[in-house]
Design a protein around this motif. Structure first.
Motif, PDB file in Angstrom:
ATOM      1  N   VAL A   1       0.890  -1.208  -0.147  1.00 31.87           N
ATOM      2  CA  VAL A   1      -0.093  -0.084   0.199  1.00 31.87           C
ATOM      3  C   VAL A   1       0.970   1.037  -0.078  1.00 31.87           C
ATOM      4  N   ARG A   2       0.531   2.296  -0.920  1.00 31.46           N
ATOM      5  CA  ARG A   2       1.473   3.280  -1.120  1.00 31.46           C
ATOM      6  C   ARG A   2       1.006   4.435  -0.138  1.00 31.46           C
TER       7      ARG A   2
ATOM      8  N   ILE B   1       3.820  -3.129   3.388  1.00 25.79           N
ATOM      9  CA  ILE B   1       3.028  -4.443   3.566  1.00 25.79           C
ATOM     10  C   ILE B   1       1.624  -3.928   4.278  1.00 25.79           C
ATOM     11  N   PRO B   2       0.467  -4.351   3.774  1.00 26.01           N
ATOM     12  CA  PRO B   2      -0.662  -4.101   4.409  1.00 26.01           C
ATOM     13  C   PRO B   2      -0.917  -5.106   5.709  1.00 26.01           C
ATOM     14  N   ASN B   3      -1.782  -4.494   6.447  1.00 27.43           N
ATOM     15  CA  ASN B   3      -1.805  -5.233   7.959  1.00 27.43           C
ATOM     16  C   ASN B   3      -2.502  -6.427   7.645  1.00 27.43           C
ATOM     17  N   ASP B   4      -3.237  -6.772   6.537  1.00 22.83           N
ATOM     18  CA  ASP B   4      -4.240  -7.866   6.583  1.00 22.83           C
ATOM     19  C   ASP B   4      -3.888  -8.573   5.036  1.00 22.83           C
ATOM     20  N   ALA B   5      -2.539  -8.521   4.827  1.00 22.25           N
ATOM     21  CA  ALA B   5      -2.122  -9.520   3.733  1.00 22.25           C
ATOM     22  C   ALA B   5      -2.391 -10.874   3.778  1.00 22.25           C
ATOM     23  N   PRO B   6      -2.928 -11.462   2.715  1.00 28.75           N
ATOM     24  CA  PRO B   6      -3.391 -12.926   2.773  1.00 28.75           C
ATOM     25  C   PRO B   6      -2.398 -13.677   3.268  1.00 28.75           C
ATOM     26  N   GLY B   7      -2.705 -14.623   4.291  1.00 25.69           N
ATOM     27  CA  GLY B   7      -1.798 -15.651   4.584  1.00 25.69           C
ATOM     28  C   GLY B   7      -0.529 -15.205   5.608  1.00 25.69           C
TER      29      GLY B   7
ATOM     30  N   LEU C   1      -3.435  -0.304   8.373  1.00 24.59           N
ATOM     31  CA  LEU C   1      -3.047   0.232   6.848  1.00 24.59           C
ATOM     32  C   LEU C   1      -3.505  -1.188   6.132  1.00 24.59           C
ATOM     33  N   PRO C   2      -4.834  -1.380   5.820  1.00 23.75           N
ATOM     34  CA  PRO C   2      -5.435  -2.517   5.158  1.00 23.75           C
ATOM     35  C   PRO C   2      -5.020  -2.625   3.497  1.00 23.75           C
TER      36      PRO C   2
ATOM     37  N   SER D   1     -19.784  -7.406   5.249  1.00 23.62           N
ATOM     38  CA  SER D   1     -19.109  -7.173   6.590  1.00 23.62           C
ATOM     39  C   SER D   1     -17.573  -7.194   6.437  1.00 23.62           C
ATOM     40  N   GLU D   2     -16.961  -7.626   5.189  1.00 25.21           N
ATOM     41  CA  GLU D   2     -15.834  -7.439   4.964  1.00 25.21           C
ATOM     42  C   GLU D   2     -15.408  -6.270   4.591  1.00 25.21           C
ATOM     43  N   GLN D   3     -16.184  -5.369   3.942  1.00 23.82           N
ATOM     44  CA  GLN D   3     -16.093  -3.946   3.620  1.00 23.82           C
ATOM     45  C   GLN D   3     -16.125  -3.092   4.835  1.00 23.82           C
ATOM     46  N   LEU D   4     -17.179  -3.414   5.575  1.00 19.07           N
ATOM     47  CA  LEU D   4     -17.103  -2.858   7.045  1.00 19.07           C
ATOM     48  C   LEU D   4     -15.935  -3.059   7.574  1.00 19.07           C
ATOM     49  N   ALA D   5     -15.325  -4.273   7.897  1.00 18.79           N
ATOM     50  CA  ALA D   5     -14.241  -4.525   8.594  1.00 18.79           C
ATOM     51  C   ALA D   5     -13.069  -3.771   8.124  1.00 18.79           C
ATOM     52  N   ALA D   6     -12.951  -3.614   6.785  1.00 20.53           N
ATOM     53  CA  ALA D   6     -11.933  -2.927   5.894  1.00 20.53           C
ATOM     54  C   ALA D   6     -11.963  -1.456   6.492  1.00 20.53           C
TER      55      ALA D   6
END
Length: 221
Positions: free
Chosen positions: A17-18, A71-77, A103-104, A146-151
């Motif tokens: 993420v920039r 690196i975003p806080n919620d990177a997959p894996g 920083l998602p 719910s995923e959008q609200l969490a982000a």
């Protein structure tokens, strides 16, 4: 592609993420210094075969600005999950300031002025929001998942919390709701900053131990 010293190409498969920011004095003069972004522990991204354990440190340019890819806080894996970047601002002529941000991923460039908490004790400079981009085409109306609200919630950095110690004591046991181990700044009843031994007996409590019984207040950030 030409990269500035603070824009280092990420390894293949690693999301980023920039993040942008700019600091100026109240009279508009650019502020010099550095800003560091540190994860709380070793990060592993098994899908990309990458381990990250160092902080990213950027130097403000002649306009007081910076850009960095993180690196975003919620990177997959990624392991662990649910952590926050610890931001340390070291600006010329000012005491350091420490706070945390989320920083998602999946977002465009983010301005630090939009997500950094506001400190009532640091009024010697102003984080400046970047220029607004062109307005995009309206999207198709739909329901919010719910995923959008969490982000969206993750983009809002936890705000500092204050604690008042009305009874003189050598130990202040402070409870909080921050999702990380906070930094603690303690003040006596006259408003002077005082130092003490900071301990973390549980994820939602902090103990500050002083040499003498004190009354006053504390700010957790």
């Amino acid at each position: 592609m030409t990269l500035t010293p603070d824009l280092v190409a990420m390894p293949a498969g690693v999301p980023s993420v920039r993040l942008r920011g700019r600091f100026v004095a109240p009279d508009g003069t650019p502020v010099a210094g550095t800003v560091q972004f540190a994860p709380p522990t070793v990060l592993t991204l098994p899908d990309a075969d990458v381990i990250s354990r160092t902080a990213a440190k950027v130097t403000l340019d002649e306009t007081g600005a910076f850009e960095v890819d993180l690196i975003p806080n919620d990177a997959p894996g990624m392991s662990p999950r649910g952590w926050a970047y610890q931001v340390t601002e070291k600006l010329k002529g000012l005491p350091p300031r420490v706070y945390h941000i989320m920083l998602p991923g999946g977002t465009g460039p983010v301005d630090l002025a939009d997500i950094a908490p506001v400190s009532p004790y640091a009024g010697n400079y102003l984080p400046v929001a970047g220029p607004r981009g062109e307005k995009g085409d309206p999207g198709t109306p739909g329901e919010v998942s719910s995923e959008q609200l969490a982000a969206l919630e993750a983009r809002v950095a936890p705000r500092p919390q204050e604690w008042t110690q009305a009874t003189a004591s050598t130990e202040w046991l402070i409870t909080h709701s921050l999702p990380y181990r906070p930094q603690v700044t303690a003040y006596d009843s006259s408003g002077r900053e005082i130092g003490g031994l900071v301990e973390y007996p549980s994820p939602t409590s902090v103990r500050v131990v002083f040499a003498y019984a004190e009354t006053g207040s504390a700010v957790l950030h």
